[in-house]
Design an enzyme around this catalytic site. Sequence first.
Site, PDB file in Angstrom:
ATOM      1  N   LYS A   1       0.865  -1.198   0.149  1.00 38.65           N
ATOM      2  CA  LYS A   1      -0.139   0.028   0.051  1.00 38.65           C
ATOM      3  C   LYS A   1       0.662   1.325  -0.109  1.00 38.65           C
ATOM      4  O   LYS A   1       0.573   2.435  -0.517  1.00 38.65           O
ATOM      5  CB  LYS A   1      -0.980  -0.061   1.165  1.00 38.65           C
ATOM      6  CG  LYS A   1      -2.022  -1.030   1.285  1.00 38.65           C
ATOM      7  CD  LYS A   1      -2.801  -0.808   2.634  1.00 38.65           C
ATOM      8  CE  LYS A   1      -3.953  -2.020   2.484  1.00 38.65           C
ATOM      9  NZ  LYS A   1      -5.135  -1.429   1.717  1.00 38.65           N
TER      10      LYS A   1
ATOM     11  N   ASN B   1     -11.139  -8.409   3.576  1.00 41.12           N
ATOM     12  CA  ASN B   1     -10.612  -7.625   4.265  1.00 41.12           C
ATOM     13  C   ASN B   1     -11.514  -6.240   4.360  1.00 41.12           C
ATOM     14  O   ASN B   1     -12.300  -6.059   3.594  1.00 41.12           O
ATOM     15  CB  ASN B   1      -9.233  -6.987   3.647  1.00 41.12           C
ATOM     16  CG  ASN B   1      -9.563  -5.808   2.573  1.00 41.12           C
ATOM     17  OD1 ASN B   1      -9.617  -4.826   2.753  1.00 41.12           O
ATOM     18  ND2 ASN B   1      -9.525  -6.414   1.315  1.00 41.12           N
TER      19      ASN B   1
ATOM     20  N   ASN C   1      -2.699   2.983  -7.435  1.00 42.43           N
ATOM     21  CA  ASN C   1      -4.023   2.935  -7.155  1.00 42.43           C
ATOM     22  C   ASN C   1      -4.515   3.996  -6.490  1.00 42.43           C
ATOM     23  O   ASN C   1      -3.941   4.312  -5.178  1.00 42.43           O
ATOM     24  CB  ASN C   1      -4.576   1.619  -6.387  1.00 42.43           C
ATOM     25  CG  ASN C   1      -5.776   1.310  -6.237  1.00 42.43           C
ATOM     26  OD1 ASN C   1      -6.689   1.927  -5.551  1.00 42.43           O
ATOM     27  ND2 ASN C   1      -6.232   0.410  -7.111  1.00 42.43           N
TER      28      ASN C   1
ATOM     29  N   SER D   1     -13.992  -0.029  -4.186  1.00 43.80           N
ATOM     30  CA  SER D   1     -13.600  -0.748  -2.828  1.00 43.80           C
ATOM     31  C   SER D   1     -15.077  -0.525  -1.962  1.00 43.80           C
ATOM     32  O   SER D   1     -15.429   0.340  -1.855  1.00 43.80           O
ATOM     33  CB  SER D   1     -12.466  -0.096  -2.037  1.00 43.80           C
ATOM     34  OG  SER D   1     -12.324  -0.480  -0.591  1.00 43.80           O
TER      35      SER D   1
ATOM     36  N   ASN E   1     -15.073  -0.956   1.316  1.00 42.85           N
ATOM     37  CA  ASN E   1     -14.680  -0.456   2.700  1.00 42.85           C
ATOM     38  C   ASN E   1     -14.614   0.969   2.873  1.00 42.85           C
ATOM     39  O   ASN E   1     -14.429   1.580   3.948  1.00 42.85           O
ATOM     40  CB  ASN E   1     -13.245  -1.296   2.877  1.00 42.85           C
ATOM     41  CG  ASN E   1     -13.484  -2.906   2.852  1.00 42.85           C
ATOM     42  OD1 ASN E   1     -14.192  -3.181   3.131  1.00 42.85           O
ATOM     43  ND2 ASN E   1     -12.437  -3.070   2.157  1.00 42.85           N
ATOM     44  N   THR E   2     -15.002   2.035   2.070  1.00 45.75           N
ATOM     45  CA  THR E   2     -15.143   3.392   2.220  1.00 45.75           C
ATOM     46  C   THR E   2     -16.605   3.475   1.858  1.00 45.75           C
ATOM     47  O   THR E   2     -17.157   3.494   0.812  1.00 45.75           O
ATOM     48  CB  THR E   2     -14.137   4.105   1.406  1.00 45.75           C
ATOM     49  OG1 THR E   2     -12.834   3.836   1.656  1.00 45.75           O
ATOM     50  CG2 THR E   2     -14.446   5.426   1.590  1.00 45.75           C
TER      51      THR E   2
ATOM     52  N   LYS F   1     -10.950   0.616 -12.025  1.00 53.66           N
ATOM     53  CA  LYS F   1     -11.214  -0.650 -11.395  1.00 53.66           C
ATOM     54  C   LYS F   1     -12.445  -0.839 -11.097  1.00 53.66           C
ATOM     55  O   LYS F   1     -13.107   0.089 -10.086  1.00 53.66           O
ATOM     56  CB  LYS F   1     -10.071  -0.918 -10.227  1.00 53.66           C
ATOM     57  CG  LYS F   1     -10.390  -2.311  -9.542  1.00 53.66           C
ATOM     58  CD  LYS F   1      -9.135  -2.457  -8.590  1.00 53.66           C
ATOM     59  CE  LYS F   1      -9.186  -4.215  -8.253  1.00 53.66           C
ATOM     60  NZ  LYS F   1      -7.784  -4.007  -7.414  1.00 53.66           N
TER      61      LYS F   1
ATOM     62  N   THR G   1     -11.995  -7.759 -11.513  1.00 50.68           N
ATOM     63  CA  THR G   1     -12.646  -6.817 -10.814  1.00 50.68           C
ATOM     64  C   THR G   1     -12.200  -6.636  -9.504  1.00 50.68           C
ATOM     65  O   THR G   1     -11.109  -7.357  -9.056  1.00 50.68           O
ATOM     66  CB  THR G   1     -14.165  -7.508 -10.175  1.00 50.68           C
ATOM     67  OG1 THR G   1     -13.889  -8.644  -9.646  1.00 50.68           O
ATOM     68  CG2 THR G   1     -14.735  -7.813 -11.563  1.00 50.68           C
TER      69      THR G   1
END
Length: 357
Positions: free
Chosen positions: A65, A110, A143, A177, A179-180, A215, A243
């Site tokens: 990351k 995750n 990313n 994502s 997760n946000t 993405k 994906t």
Amino acid sequence: MSLFEQLGMVMLRSLDPEKSHHFALSALRAGLAPLPGPVTSPRLKTKFAGMEMPNPIGLAAGFDKNAEAIPQLSRAGFGFIELGAVTPRPQPGNPKPRLFRLTEDQAVINRFGFNNDGMEEITNRLARCRHSHHRTDIPVGLNLGANKDSEDRAGDFAKVLARCGNFIDFATVNVSSPNTERLRDLQGPEALEALLAGVMDARKGLDHNVPILLKIAPDLDNSELMEIAEVARKAALDGVIATNTTLSREGLKSAHKNEAGGLSGKPLFEKSTRVLAQLSRHMGTDVPLIGVGGVGSALDAYTKIRAGASLVQVYSAMVYHGLSLAPRIARGLDELLEKDGYDSVLEAVGTGRDAWL
């Protein structure tokens, strides 16, 4: 996998998953992981959006990351690597625990929430590594993410590109994502068009042309995929990654199956490959695709390519099969291409797409 790597994997699996991840990165930087250098052949060499790769197997975002192990990862057998996600300001991400192994399912859940050191620190690392003699010259991408508390999330993507863009080879807009909170709302056509317009404007200020990828989530229906295909054409995107992780929990057996977050690994393979094939049908040859989701073998990578992917990315399978998985997949893919009479990866792209439609 060598005996040394097998022993290392046993040790890593005994640790908390997030601690194991940090330890793996530290071991990599310390030279304790296999670094075979570029794995390539005339069949494996490929081009994507003007970039040349020794092979089509890349590292997906999320493993490194904070751009801490670029020289090592560039020599780990990948054809390209993607770092991040990176946001304008540093942020800690979601509360721990937020990473879960689903061993029975060969999967991972995750809910990190874009934890990273922020674009300033990461730009410094990218700049130091850009011309380092310790790295192999493979494409390095980033990313792009948005801060959780940002008042202009769409603008965050352009900010990160403007700051980091001169030190990368490609950039991925990550609006998929799970997760946000409400980030996936930006996949809607109007919001996505406006966001991508800002990113493309930011690219104009860079010192070289940086291919822009998008993405997408696997939890999109066919009509939504058609809309994304149209937006991708209008924006003149250089590629789409299909994906990201899924919110689905269908068919899981592991104790952690009901944890919140994005599911990746083997259970995602069929779902992501079907989305890839559908998107390939809508895109035709207009915008090339990268396949990711559940890739754990050379046959998996080959299946993604035949479903419509020009490149393939791996990540979660390394939790169970080690870093040497990437060169093993590349070598196995070379054998599969040769067996079927293909002289290049490009010749095989999309040849098995109809089986997924």
